[in-house]
Scaffold this active site. Structure first.
Site, PDB file in Angstrom:
ATOM      1  N   CYS A  46     -37.192 -41.006 -11.891  1.00 17.76           N
ATOM      2  CA  CYS A  46     -36.005 -40.139 -11.899  1.00 17.76           C
ATOM      3  C   CYS A  46     -35.200 -40.306 -13.190  1.00 17.76           C
ATOM      4  O   CYS A  46     -34.584 -39.361 -13.685  1.00 17.76           O
ATOM      5  CB  CYS A  46     -35.132 -40.419 -10.681  1.00 17.76           C
ATOM      6  SG  CYS A  46     -34.356 -42.046 -10.667  1.00 17.76           S
TER       7      CYS A  46
ATOM      8  N   LYS B   6     -68.559 -47.143 -34.898  1.00 20.41           N
ATOM      9  CA  LYS B   6     -68.012 -48.374 -35.467  1.00 20.41           C
ATOM     10  C   LYS B   6     -69.044 -49.495 -35.518  1.00 20.41           C
ATOM     11  O   LYS B   6     -69.193 -50.180 -36.534  1.00 20.41           O
ATOM     12  CB  LYS B   6     -66.797 -48.831 -34.648  1.00 20.41           C
ATOM     13  CG  LYS B   6     -65.528 -48.065 -34.920  1.00 20.41           C
ATOM     14  CD  LYS B   6     -64.352 -48.691 -34.174  1.00 20.41           C
ATOM     15  CE  LYS B   6     -63.049 -47.990 -34.551  1.00 20.41           C
ATOM     16  NZ  LYS B   6     -61.884 -48.581 -33.871  1.00 20.41           N
TER      17      LYS B   6
ATOM     18  N   ASP C  64     -69.675 -51.374 -29.343  1.00 21.84           N
ATOM     19  CA  ASP C  64     -68.400 -50.666 -29.378  1.00 21.84           C
ATOM     20  C   ASP C  64     -68.716 -49.192 -29.185  1.00 21.84           C
ATOM     21  O   ASP C  64     -69.584 -48.651 -29.880  1.00 21.84           O
ATOM     22  CB  ASP C  64     -67.676 -50.902 -30.713  1.00 21.84           C
ATOM     23  CG  ASP C  64     -66.203 -50.515 -30.664  1.00 21.84           C
ATOM     24  OD1 ASP C  64     -65.899 -49.401 -30.176  1.00 21.84           O
ATOM     25  OD2 ASP C  64     -65.365 -51.315 -31.105  1.00 21.84           O
TER      26      ASP C  64
ATOM     27  N   ALA D 238     -60.623 -53.863 -35.566  1.00 26.61           N
ATOM     28  CA  ALA D 238     -59.989 -54.752 -36.544  1.00 26.61           C
ATOM     29  C   ALA D 238     -60.433 -56.195 -36.351  1.00 26.61           C
ATOM     30  O   ALA D 238     -60.879 -56.863 -37.296  1.00 26.61           O
ATOM     31  CB  ALA D 238     -58.474 -54.631 -36.428  1.00 26.61           C
TER      32      ALA D 238
ATOM     33  N   ARG E  31     -56.973 -51.612 -41.756  1.00 26.41           N
ATOM     34  CA  ARG E  31     -57.186 -52.955 -41.206  1.00 26.41           C
ATOM     35  C   ARG E  31     -58.659 -53.293 -41.017  1.00 26.41           C
ATOM     36  O   ARG E  31     -59.058 -54.436 -41.173  1.00 26.41           O
ATOM     37  CB  ARG E  31     -56.494 -53.094 -39.832  1.00 26.41           C
ATOM     38  CG  ARG E  31     -55.054 -52.767 -39.839  1.00 26.41           C
ATOM     39  CD  ARG E  31     -54.439 -52.710 -38.463  1.00 26.41           C
ATOM     40  NE  ARG E  31     -55.271 -52.170 -37.413  1.00 26.41           N
ATOM     41  CZ  ARG E  31     -55.537 -50.869 -37.238  1.00 26.41           C
ATOM     42  NH1 ARG E  31     -55.076 -49.990 -38.099  1.00 26.41           N
ATOM     43  NH2 ARG E  31     -56.272 -50.455 -36.228  1.00 26.41           N
TER      44      ARG E  31
ATOM     45  N   ASP F 298     -59.204 -54.349 -27.186  1.00 22.75           N
ATOM     46  CA  ASP F 298     -57.818 -53.911 -27.329  1.00 22.75           C
ATOM     47  C   ASP F 298     -57.190 -53.519 -26.001  1.00 22.75           C
ATOM     48  O   ASP F 298     -56.161 -52.857 -25.993  1.00 22.75           O
ATOM     49  CB  ASP F 298     -57.727 -52.743 -28.314  1.00 22.75           C
ATOM     50  CG  ASP F 298     -58.530 -51.530 -27.854  1.00 22.75           C
ATOM     51  OD1 ASP F 298     -59.159 -51.595 -26.784  1.00 22.75           O
ATOM     52  OD2 ASP F 298     -58.525 -50.516 -28.575  1.00 22.75           O
ATOM     53  N   ASN F 299     -57.813 -53.885 -24.876  1.00 28.71           N
ATOM     54  CA  ASN F 299     -57.182 -53.578 -23.588  1.00 28.71           C
ATOM     55  C   ASN F 299     -57.501 -54.661 -22.575  1.00 28.71           C
ATOM     56  O   ASN F 299     -58.559 -55.305 -22.630  1.00 28.71           O
ATOM     57  CB  ASN F 299     -57.610 -52.202 -23.079  1.00 28.71           C
ATOM     58  CG  ASN F 299     -59.059 -52.157 -22.659  1.00 28.71           C
ATOM     59  OD1 ASN F 299     -59.378 -52.427 -21.505  1.00 28.71           O
ATOM     60  ND2 ASN F 299     -59.955 -51.846 -23.583  1.00 28.71           N
TER      61      ASN F 299
END
Length: 1096
Positions: free
Chosen positions: A677, A573, A549, A523, A560, A621-622
């Site tokens: 837990c 991409k 990419d 995007a 988008r 994006d990370n």
């Protein structure tokens, strides 16, 4: 599937067309922005589930939210349905695969309102094109493009829809086909002739990007007084200056002010007092503010508060608040209870443009260092309008006479303001304003296109707080630092002439010769490629843009990532995006790669590659990938332009060598994770249930079959490894393998149904281990907040959700065993008959079962003294089971895929999570909401993406110029929902000193000539530093405390790296990086920069 592509429809609405024809073309609907939703009959009390959207969809993005977000929230509203003029129109089916990321921001109800909205965009230069793109991607019902003018070569600086072949064509008609390709579900039409105010009645919102004030006032008055009101937006981009004005009518109801989930809390105690003190468990901060309204549910004892009546809170603290109510005579609080914030609607009274010009009220600020700028720009834009109306043209760039005339007009207008007169009209700023006033710059158009696009969404839906009412912005700091000769502004009859009129021809040449690297083409990447192509970045013979990419195009990208079309799904991409960018500007020198940027691709992105770059733009994006690129830019001293989005929020960060801190210098706090837990045994919100269900999916359907295959591929090696490990994890792995090969092996679809039916025993075991009256070691009730006591479910074939869960579970289980799915399985009646054949044996509780209750535990596997004996027995049982299997027997692991609605993955996870939610009396969610949370979908919309890239490209001008100071750069955080814009100077890097030396994180010391270890140590000694330890990677090359290291002194450092560190040095590598520990003469440790030793 996507709708079948159809040719673009061009519908001309001529001046002399009848009123009936206009209505037929656009199907006018009553205005949608004034109300809440079409929740059946709406009266003075409207019940909303969770948030303002009736189905309470939230921008979760995988971030953990509080429990009970689905609790009913009551909002008092004085408007009746008839007054609000709300209607859904034709309820169009929402393509959840296509719009999943947008749905995570808006919710279904807002999307339905958008689908019923008709929008007019007048003025199809760069700004109009950007607004149209964003709205068509968002999915409004129709967009009508109005423009009477013809395409000029000048327009190609900012409009990505035009090519040189379009010069001379009507702007609207030249735009329609490419815009229609973005979303075939939106009707895109044109109006190439003069617009009358009566035609505005066909629309819910109208946007004007190139209109004189006189006409704007006339049109706005019509829209303001229309019934229902028509949202009117006037916006302009003039060079590096821009403005927005919004008028959504005399009474506009904002349904959801910020788009955030209602805050909730789990109650720990309530006092019988006036006012009552309420404390909550410290699981998560409450987030309440004084004056908020809240409702209560599930309270035991003080049940009077469970009546659903909104109550006001005060004296709010992180985990407690006071209730403005006397609870003295209420029942005594016993236990339990959820408190939920009531989201309140807000009515805004907009002033018409004519009134607002003279009385603008407070301006929306973006940069507090320019606190006095909005009033000046308010004056400047009015002066420009007068200049154009008197001269019939814009000021000529570089013309001192035209600039002087504009300054005089502004001065005279200022003198007439009386008490509102400005002390300083800043002639230098007005001169720059005049010079660039004819130009629409792409970065400004992208930024304002994002903001205005979002305002239209607000107008059509009531979602998020509108801009009220004026916004002014400038990026005057983007201009070159060196003064320009008037000749440099003159047009060259090129596609860049508009940009040249602001920055000059010499600077344009620098842009074209830039060698740039774009990391990512999703995007953000698509927007950046469009911007760079229009700006002419890397479009010269010496320029080059590399984009990489490793991802491929998916359907969900198309809402988008506007350079992609439905026929590109499955393609790379970067390749598709690069081709599309080349169509925008054929001169773009671009290379598309499909490599991930990381340590494993340093042979592709080698030293020479990085050294030749002028700028790096992240579109990632990370965080891990961002940190790696940041380290590369730090190492090679390259500017890095960083940005990111989350729903309606976006941020930008400039990383400039030696001027700013690097990206990795500051980190966001880690997201709060629920204890293991809690997720596995004691959930108290739906997020916990979905996290557990996702974990079960991966464990049962992916990891366990993979474990079985690992065993079957090499039984001897596998069992030997398990014996050597001899721990609880090895025992658990073997138990899972045995289950698949023996205890729970499925050989028919009926077996798979039995397996899916068998999910209740763990709950019964938990209740057996911890009964409802269980107590802790201190005597306190074990099942106290935030724990919720569970109840086992009794399976019923008459419950569709039970049946659907069994269906999805059985199908996936069958897939792992390679069992064909019978056609009758998807027939509810026949499936129910098959399920009724299942005989589930009575549950027999196990004694001594340990269930983890420690919130700090990292594993659920409990070690045992007899693990080795158990492992030996498990191996024997597995070996026995293997002998009955065919020699080629394997299982088929299933990898979770959230974006395929036909694979039953989300059906299984949503069903399992909701069954668990029923166990614990937690409100359930639908499949879409489950997909957001379990799929960890990051909410995303085109508007915030466009704004972020526009802001970054304004900073790119400064980077390419190269002469700007740190105070000229801007980092930005924006939230289009509020709206909020916060711009600030970047933080400079920390400076370290030693004697007369200073350095920052940006510095790297280099020594050339292939030195020996002795020569390196002496080189450091000459700087007053005693090197006592030298490392290469993780290997120690030298330490002054080891006598044998003295023998290494006359060896080349590169040879030591090969011999001692066993480093394989590739041919492209010309240097080694060393970490050197030093101390000064007083034996104080000195943290020096990385040392690079060049040996070639």
């Amino acid at each position: 599937m996507l709708p079948k592509k159809r040719p673009a429809e061009v519908i001309k609405l001529d001046d002399d067309s009848s009123s009936d024809n206009k209505t037929d073309n656009l199907h006018k609907k009553p205005r949608v922005g004034c109300l809440i939703s079409s929740c059946s009959s709406i009266n003075s009390r409207t019940t909303i589930t969770g948030t303002a959207d009736c189905d309470q969809k939230k921008s979760s993005g995988g971030v953990e939210s509080n429990s009970n977000s689905s609790n009913s929230v009551v909002v008092e509203d004085n408007n009746s349905a008839s007054n609000m003029g709300f209607e859904d129109g034709n309820l169009q089916e929402i393509d959840e695969d296509l719009h999943s990321r947008q749905l995570a921001v808006y919710g279904r109800e807002t999307m339905r309102r958008l689908f019923a909205s008709n929008v007019l965009i007048s003025g199809m230069q760069g700004l109009g094109a950007e607004i149209a793109k964003n709205l068509i991607l968002a999915g409004v019902k129709s967009v009508t493009l109005h423009d009477e003018g013809a395409v000029e070569l000048w327009d190609l600086s900012s409009n990505f829809l035009f090519s040189e072949n379009d010069v001379g064509k009507n702007r609207a008609q030249a735009s329609v086909q490419k815009l229609q390709e973005l979303n075939n579900a939106v009707l895109v039409s044109t109006l190439p002739t003069k617009l009358t105010k009566e035609q505005l009645s066909n629309f819910q919102a109208v946007v004007f990007t190139d209109i004189d004030l006189k006409t704007a006032i006339e049109f706005d008055d019509y829209c303001h007084n229309h019934q229902p009101p028509i949202a009117f937006i006037k916006t302009e981009v003039r060079g590096l200056f821009g403005n927005i004005f919004c008028d959504f009518g005399p009474e506009f109801t904002v349904v959801d002010v910020d788009g955030e989930e209602p805050h909730t809390g789990i109650i720990a105690s309530i006092s019988n007092d006036n006012p009552a003190l309420i404390t909550c468990v410290d699981d998560e901060r409450l987030g309440f503010q004084d004056g908020d309204l809240v409702i209560f549910s599930e309270i035991h004892g003080m049940t009077e508060l469970n009546d659903g009546k909104p109550r006001k809170v005060k004296s709010c603290r992180p985990y407690s608040f006071f209730l403005e109510e006397d609870t003295t005579n209420f029942g005594t609080y016993v236990k339990g209870g959820i408190v939920t914030q009531v989201k309140q609607s807000k009515v805004l009274n907009f002033k018409p443009l004519k009134e607002a010009l003279g009385n603008p009220g407070e301006f929306l600020l973006s940069d507090f260092s320019k606190f006095d700028r909005p009033p000046l720009l308010h004056l400047a834009f009015q002066a420009l309008d007068k200049f154009v109306s008197e001269s019939g043209r814009f000021p000529v760039s570089g013309s001192e006479d035209d600039a002087r005339k504009l300054i005089d007009i502004a001065g005279n207008m200022n003198e007439s303001l009386g008490d509102g007169k400005l002390e300083d009209i800043n002639p230098k700023l007005l001169r720059d304003f005049a010079y660039g006033s004819r130009a629409v710059l792409n970065p400004m158009a992208a930024m304002f296109g994002g903001i205005v696009g979002q305002e239209v969404v607000k107008a059509c839906s009531g979602k998020f707080h509108p801009l009220y009412q004026f916004f002014y912005f400038d990026s005057i700091e983007s201009l070159p630092t060196e003064p320009l000769d008037p000749e440099d502004y003159k047009p060259l009859n090129s596609r860049y002439d508009a940009q040249i009129s602001v920055f000059g021809a010499k600077f344009q040449k620098k842009l074209e010769e830039t060698r740039s690297f774009l990391v990512g083409s999703g995007a953000l990447g698509c927007e950046f490629l469009k911007n760079l192509a229009l700006m002419g970045v890397s479009c010269g013979a010496k320029g080059k843009l590399t984009v990489t990419d490793d991802d491929v195009i998916e359907k969900s990208n198309l809402s988008r990532q506007f350079l992609f079309r439905d026929w590109n799904i499955g393609q790379a991409k970067s390749t598709v995006a690069a081709s599309a960018a080349s169509l925008i500007n054929p001169r773009l020198q671009i290379e598309a790669l499909q490599n991930r940027v990381g340590p494993e691709t340093e042979n592709v992105f080698d030293d020479t590659f990085w050294e030749n770059l002028n700028v790096v733009v992240n579109a990632l994006d990370n965080v891990n990938a961002r940190l790696y690129v940041d380290q590369r830019c730090l190492y090679f001293q390259k500017p890095l332009l960083e940005s990111g989005t989350l729903g309606a929020k976006c941020n930008t960060q400039m990383v400039i060598p030696h001027l700013t801190e690097n990206y990795g210098a500051s980190r966001d706090p880690p997201e709060k994770q629920a204890p293991m837990c809690t997720v596995h045994s004691f959930p108290h919100n739906i997020d916990h249930c979905l996290t557990w269900a996702r974990s079960e999916f991966e464990g049962l359907l992916e990891k366990t079959p993979s474990e079985v295959n690992a065993y079957l591929s090499n039984p001897g090696e596998y069992t030997s490894g398990m014996r050597n490990a001899g721990d609880a994890q090895a025992r658990d792995n073997l138990e899972r393998v045995l289950e698949c090969l023996d205890r729970e092996k499925c050989e028919s679809f009926q077996d798979c149904i039995t397996w899916a039916h068998y999910f209740c025993n763990r709950m019964k075991q938990l209740i057996f281990t911890f009964p409802e009256d269980a107590a802790t070691s201190t005597g306190a009730p074990f099942w106290s907040a935030p724990k919720r006591f569970p109840r086992p479910l009794e399976f019923s074939v008459s419950d569709p959700s039970h049946l659907h869960f069994v269906l999805s579970g059985a199908i996936l289980r069958a897939e792992t065993f390679g069992i064909p799915i019978p056609e009758w399985a998807k027939n509810p009646k026949k499936l129910a008959e098959a399920v009724e054949k299942v005989i589930v044996p009575d549950f027999q509780p196990k004694q001594g079962v340990r269930i983890e209750t420690d919130e700090n535990a990292t594993t659920l596997s409990a070690a045992s003294v007899d693990d080795s004996a158990v492992i030996d027995q498990l191996i024997k049982n597995i070996e026995r089971a293997r002998k009955s299997l065919p020699s080629d027997y394997t299982m088929k692991p299933i990898q979770f895929e959230k974006d395929d609605d036909t694979n039953y993955h989300m059906d299984f996870i949503a069903g399992l999570a909701n069954m668990r939610a029923r166990n614990y009396s937690i409100p359930e969610v639908d499949k879409l909401r489950a997909k957001f949370i379990a799929g960890r979908i990051i909410p995303a919309i085109a508007t915030s993406t466009a704004m972020a890239t526009g802001l970054v490209c304004l900073e790119l001008y400064k980077v390419i110029d190269g002469g700007h100071k740190v105070e000229d750069y801007r980092n930005t955080f924006a939230n289009l929902a509020l709206p909020l814009f916060s711009m600030a100077e970047p933080v400079p890097p920390k400076v370290m000193k030693h004697q007369d030396l200073t350095w920052t994180v940006w510095d790297r010391w280099t020594i050339k000539g292939n030195p020996t270890l002795r020569e390196l140590i002496k080189w450091l000694a000459d700087k007053g530093l005693d090197a006592y330890s030298i490392s290469c990677g993780s290997c120690l090359l030298y330490n002054s405390m080891f006598p044998r290291h003295k023998d290494r002194m006359d060896k080349k450092v590169v040879d030591l790296a090969r011999d001692v560190a066993k480093m394989e040095i590739p041919e492209y590598r010309r240097h080694l990086d060393l970490m050197v520990a030093c101390e000064d003469e007083e034996e104080n440790d000195i943290d020096i920069p990385q040392v690079s030793v060049y040996f070639r």
